[in-house]
Design an enzyme around this catalytic site. Sequence first.
Site, PDB file in Angstrom:
ATOM      1  N   ASP A  76       0.852  -1.192   0.000  1.00  0.00           N
ATOM      2  CA  ASP A  76       0.000   0.000   0.000  1.00  0.00           C
ATOM      3  C   ASP A  76       0.888   1.242   0.000  1.00  0.00           C
ATOM      4  O   ASP A  76       1.889   1.314   0.706  1.00  0.00           O
ATOM      5  CB  ASP A  76      -0.922  -0.006   1.229  1.00  0.00           C
ATOM      6  CG  ASP A  76      -2.072   0.963   1.094  1.00  0.00           C
ATOM      7  OD1 ASP A  76      -3.229   0.499   0.999  1.00  0.00           O
ATOM      8  OD2 ASP A  76      -1.828   2.185   1.073  1.00  0.00           O
ATOM      9  N   ILE A  77       0.507   2.225  -0.822  1.00  0.00           N
ATOM     10  CA  ILE A  77       1.302   3.442  -0.958  1.00  0.00           C
ATOM     11  C   ILE A  77       1.250   4.293   0.319  1.00  0.00           C
ATOM     12  O   ILE A  77       2.111   5.141   0.539  1.00  0.00           O
ATOM     13  CB  ILE A  77       0.809   4.249  -2.190  1.00  0.00           C
ATOM     14  CG1 ILE A  77       1.888   5.168  -2.710  1.00  0.00           C
ATOM     15  CG2 ILE A  77      -0.480   4.987  -1.891  1.00  0.00           C
ATOM     16  CD1 ILE A  77       1.576   5.767  -4.072  1.00  0.00           C
ATOM     17  N   ASN A 128     -13.083  -3.368   2.084  1.00  0.00           N
ATOM     18  CA  ASN A 128     -14.024  -2.255   2.127  1.00  0.00           C
ATOM     19  C   ASN A 128     -14.904  -2.280   0.883  1.00  0.00           C
ATOM     20  O   ASN A 128     -14.413  -2.515  -0.224  1.00  0.00           O
ATOM     21  CB  ASN A 128     -13.264  -0.931   2.196  1.00  0.00           C
ATOM     22  CG  ASN A 128     -12.456  -0.805   3.466  1.00  0.00           C
ATOM     23  OD1 ASN A 128     -12.884  -1.248   4.526  1.00  0.00           O
ATOM     24  ND2 ASN A 128     -11.277  -0.202   3.369  1.00  0.00           N
ATOM     25  N   GLU A 145     -12.174   3.487  -1.419  1.00  0.00           N
ATOM     26  CA  GLU A 145     -11.653   4.593  -2.224  1.00  0.00           C
ATOM     27  C   GLU A 145     -11.321   4.167  -3.646  1.00  0.00           C
ATOM     28  O   GLU A 145     -11.495   4.940  -4.584  1.00  0.00           O
ATOM     29  CB  GLU A 145     -10.398   5.177  -1.563  1.00  0.00           C
ATOM     30  CG  GLU A 145     -10.682   5.830  -0.220  1.00  0.00           C
ATOM     31  CD  GLU A 145      -9.411   6.202   0.520  1.00  0.00           C
ATOM     32  OE1 GLU A 145      -8.309   6.042  -0.053  1.00  0.00           O
ATOM     33  OE2 GLU A 145      -9.525   6.625   1.677  1.00  0.00           O
ATOM     34  N   VAL A 146     -10.792   2.976  -3.804  1.00  0.00           N
ATOM     35  CA  VAL A 146     -10.403   2.477  -5.130  1.00  0.00           C
ATOM     36  C   VAL A 146     -11.411   1.409  -5.557  1.00  0.00           C
ATOM     37  O   VAL A 146     -11.622   0.423  -4.845  1.00  0.00           O
ATOM     38  CB  VAL A 146      -8.971   1.903  -5.109  1.00  0.00           C
ATOM     39  CG1 VAL A 146      -8.614   1.336  -6.473  1.00  0.00           C
ATOM     40  CG2 VAL A 146      -7.971   2.976  -4.694  1.00  0.00           C
ATOM     41  N   HIS A 153      -7.014  -5.773   2.182  1.00  0.00           N
ATOM     42  CA  HIS A 153      -5.896  -5.170   2.924  1.00  0.00           C
ATOM     43  C   HIS A 153      -5.362  -6.231   3.885  1.00  0.00           C
ATOM     44  O   HIS A 153      -6.101  -6.718   4.743  1.00  0.00           O
ATOM     45  CB  HIS A 153      -6.375  -3.995   3.782  1.00  0.00           C
ATOM     46  CG  HIS A 153      -6.893  -2.813   3.035  1.00  0.00           C
ATOM     47  ND1 HIS A 153      -6.173  -1.639   2.894  1.00  0.00           N
ATOM     48  CD2 HIS A 153      -8.070  -2.599   2.410  1.00  0.00           C
ATOM     49  CE1 HIS A 153      -6.894  -0.762   2.220  1.00  0.00           C
ATOM     50  NE2 HIS A 153      -8.046  -1.305   1.910  1.00  0.00           N
ATOM     51  N   HIS A 213     -10.168  -5.327  -3.439  1.00  0.00           N
ATOM     52  CA  HIS A 213      -8.848  -5.560  -2.838  1.00  0.00           C
ATOM     53  C   HIS A 213      -8.993  -5.950  -1.385  1.00  0.00           C
ATOM     54  O   HIS A 213      -9.857  -5.434  -0.675  1.00  0.00           O
ATOM     55  CB  HIS A 213      -7.946  -4.325  -2.969  1.00  0.00           C
ATOM     56  CG  HIS A 213      -8.571  -3.050  -2.495  1.00  0.00           C
ATOM     57  ND1 HIS A 213      -9.442  -2.330  -3.281  1.00  0.00           N
ATOM     58  CD2 HIS A 213      -8.472  -2.376  -1.333  1.00  0.00           C
ATOM     59  CE1 HIS A 213      -9.844  -1.255  -2.617  1.00  0.00           C
ATOM     60  NE2 HIS A 213      -9.280  -1.255  -1.424  1.00  0.00           N
TER      61      HIS A 213
HETATM   62  P1  AMP Z   1      -9.855   1.397   0.151  1.00  0.00           P
HETATM   63  O1  AMP Z   1     -10.238   2.556   1.020  1.00  0.00           O
HETATM   64  O2  AMP Z   1     -10.187   0.074   0.776  1.00  0.00           O
HETATM   65  O3  AMP Z   1     -10.399   1.538  -1.248  1.00  0.00           O
HETATM   66  O4  AMP Z   1      -8.280   1.412   0.095  1.00  0.00           O
HETATM   67  C1  AMP Z   1      -7.553   1.830  -1.040  1.00  0.00           C
HETATM   68  C2  AMP Z   1      -6.099   1.712  -0.660  1.00  0.00           C
HETATM   69  O5  AMP Z   1      -5.336   1.853  -1.852  1.00  0.00           O
HETATM   70  C3  AMP Z   1      -5.609   2.791   0.305  1.00  0.00           C
HETATM   71  O6  AMP Z   1      -5.057   2.168   1.470  1.00  0.00           O
HETATM   72  C4  AMP Z   1      -4.542   3.548  -0.490  1.00  0.00           C
HETATM   73  O7  AMP Z   1      -3.450   3.967   0.309  1.00  0.00           O
HETATM   74  C5  AMP Z   1      -4.139   2.517  -1.542  1.00  0.00           C
HETATM   75  N1  AMP Z   1      -3.609   3.048  -2.778  1.00  0.00           N
HETATM   76  C6  AMP Z   1      -4.156   3.999  -3.560  1.00  0.00           C
HETATM   77  N2  AMP Z   1      -3.395   4.211  -4.648  1.00  0.00           N
HETATM   78  C7  AMP Z   1      -2.352   3.354  -4.566  1.00  0.00           C
HETATM   79  C8  AMP Z   1      -1.223   3.071  -5.386  1.00  0.00           C
HETATM   80  N3  AMP Z   1      -1.002   3.733  -6.532  1.00  0.00           N
HETATM   81  N4  AMP Z   1      -0.349   2.130  -4.987  1.00  0.00           N
HETATM   82  C9  AMP Z   1      -0.552   1.455  -3.831  1.00  0.00           C
HETATM   83  N5  AMP Z   1      -1.611   1.664  -3.017  1.00  0.00           N
HETATM   84  C10 AMP Z   1      -2.489   2.599  -3.360  1.00  0.00           C
END
Ligand code: AMP
Length: 116
Positions: A32-33, A89, A97-98, A104, A102
């Site tokens: 995770d970034i 999530n 968010e994405v 975690h 995925h």
């Molecule tokens: P979520 O809130 O479950 O959608 O989590 C999305 C996760 O993706 C967050 O923990 C971000 O820090 C992570 N994230 C977003 N962009 C990137 C990226 N380019 N590389 C790695 N992790 C990312």
Amino acid sequence: MRDPDCIFCKIIAGEIPSDIIHQDEMVTAFNDIHPRAPVHVLIVPNKHIANNNTFQVKDEPIAGHMFTIVRKLAEDLEIADNGYRLILNTGEHGHQEVQHLHLHLIGGHPMQYPMG
Ligand code: AMP
Ligand code: ZN
């Protein structure tokens, strides 16, 4: 199979930089970034599945493999014995968010998850 606007699809295809620690025919795992703990890995299906609301019966082998990879990564990253959290999530209230499914994998101390 992929969404041209999806950041995780671009990571899977190697089109944007990321810290990939595992990749096979079904799943990709990368750091995770914005890590919330010493170990914070995202495990994603290579196929674009937006979230658990669009998960289909035919995707069940992918989910099973994701759990196998989680176990292997937890062993490799030496968090299996002490334990870890696995978070998925979904949607707005789930703070997703994405929009690419995925898991975690979060382990070690200190752990700052969930936020808010
Ligand atoms: P979520 O809130 O479950 O959608 O989590 C999305 C996760 O993706 C967050 O923990 C971000 O820090 C992570 N994230 C977003 N962009 C990137 C990226 N380019 N590389 C790695 N992790 C990312
Ligand atoms: Zn995607």
